[in-house]
Design an enzyme around this catalytic site. Structure first.
Site, PDB file in Angstrom:
ATOM      1  N   TYR A  52      35.059  39.682  44.183  1.00 35.34           N
ATOM      2  CA  TYR A  52      33.949  38.778  43.862  1.00 35.34           C
ATOM      3  C   TYR A  52      34.408  37.384  43.468  1.00 35.34           C
ATOM      4  CZ  TYR A  52      35.476  40.313  39.258  1.00 35.34           C
ATOM      5  OH  TYR A  52      36.249  40.619  38.162  1.00 35.34           O
ATOM      6  N   LEU A  61      39.879  33.269  42.118  1.00 37.85           N
ATOM      7  CA  LEU A  61      39.612  32.933  40.718  1.00 37.85           C
ATOM      8  C   LEU A  61      39.453  34.240  39.930  1.00 37.85           C
ATOM      9  CD1 LEU A  61      38.823  30.231  39.097  1.00 37.85           C
ATOM     10  CD2 LEU A  61      36.510  31.070  39.362  1.00 37.85           C
ATOM     11  N   PRO A  62      40.533  35.019  39.808  1.00 39.32           N
ATOM     12  CA  PRO A  62      40.410  36.315  39.146  1.00 39.32           C
ATOM     13  C   PRO A  62      39.975  36.175  37.688  1.00 39.32           C
ATOM     14  CG  PRO A  62      42.528  36.128  40.274  1.00 39.32           C
ATOM     15  CD  PRO A  62      41.900  34.771  40.268  1.00 39.32           C
ATOM     16  N   HIS A  63      38.985  36.957  37.323  1.00 42.20           N
ATOM     17  CA  HIS A  63      38.496  36.981  35.946  1.00 42.20           C
ATOM     18  C   HIS A  63      37.707  38.262  35.727  1.00 42.20           C
ATOM     19  CE1 HIS A  63      35.165  35.384  38.295  1.00 42.20           C
ATOM     20  NE2 HIS A  63      34.355  35.850  37.350  1.00 42.20           N
ATOM     21  N   ALA A  64      37.578  38.621  34.478  1.00 40.53           N
ATOM     22  CA  ALA A  64      36.767  39.771  34.093  1.00 40.53           C
ATOM     23  C   ALA A  64      35.762  39.292  33.051  1.00 40.53           C
ATOM     24  CB  ALA A  64      37.656  40.880  33.534  1.00 40.53           C
TER      25      ALA A  64
END
Length: 143
Positions: A52, A61-64
């Protein structure tokens, strides 16, 4: 966008998307911006919902979610020596990972705006991709 060289990693080697995420999040975990479970959150979210966080061809844009282990707001920037596939035809392969730890929605939005401005320059992106050392990458992204 980055105020310390410890947040940048140039030309790292990853064999797949999971390893790329693990590498990109290392500074966030090592310097306390995120807990180790934050990395697991990104990986689990990716397995559940797909990548996503792919925002443009070659750029992730890796994030959680904040509650998945974000301690404070920070971005780390990692370039990959060899791009890897994340499973998205429009954006694969990925060579640039801008990993975000954000503690709330407002911080996340402000960070996304700064990143959007940063990646808006094709010349800057070319220079970032060509940076062969952490020092060279930091010189391009500091400020």
């Amino acid at each position: 966008m980055i105020n310390d060289i410890k947040w940048v990693q140039a030309q790292r080697k990853a064999t797949d998307w999971r390893q790329a995420v693990e590498i990109a999040t290392r500074p966030l975990v090592a310097y306390g911006a995120a807990q180790p479970c934050y990395v697991n959150g990104i990986i689990e979210n990716t397995l559940n919902w797909g990548p996503y966080y792919l925002i443009a061809p070659g750029i992730a844009l890796p994030h959680a979610r904040p509650e998945q282990g974000a301690n404070y707001n920070q971005v780390s920037i990692t370039t990959l020596r060899t791009p890897v596939a994340f499973g998205n035809e429009e954006c694969d392969p990925v060579w640039l990972l801008l990993c975000v730890s954000a503690t709330d929605a407002n911080a996340h939005i402000l960070t996304i705006q700064r990143i959007s401005q940063f990646i808006d320059s094709p010349q800057r992106l070319t220079a970032v991709g060509n940076a062969s050392t952490d020092d060279a990458l930091f010189a391009l992204v500091s400020g």
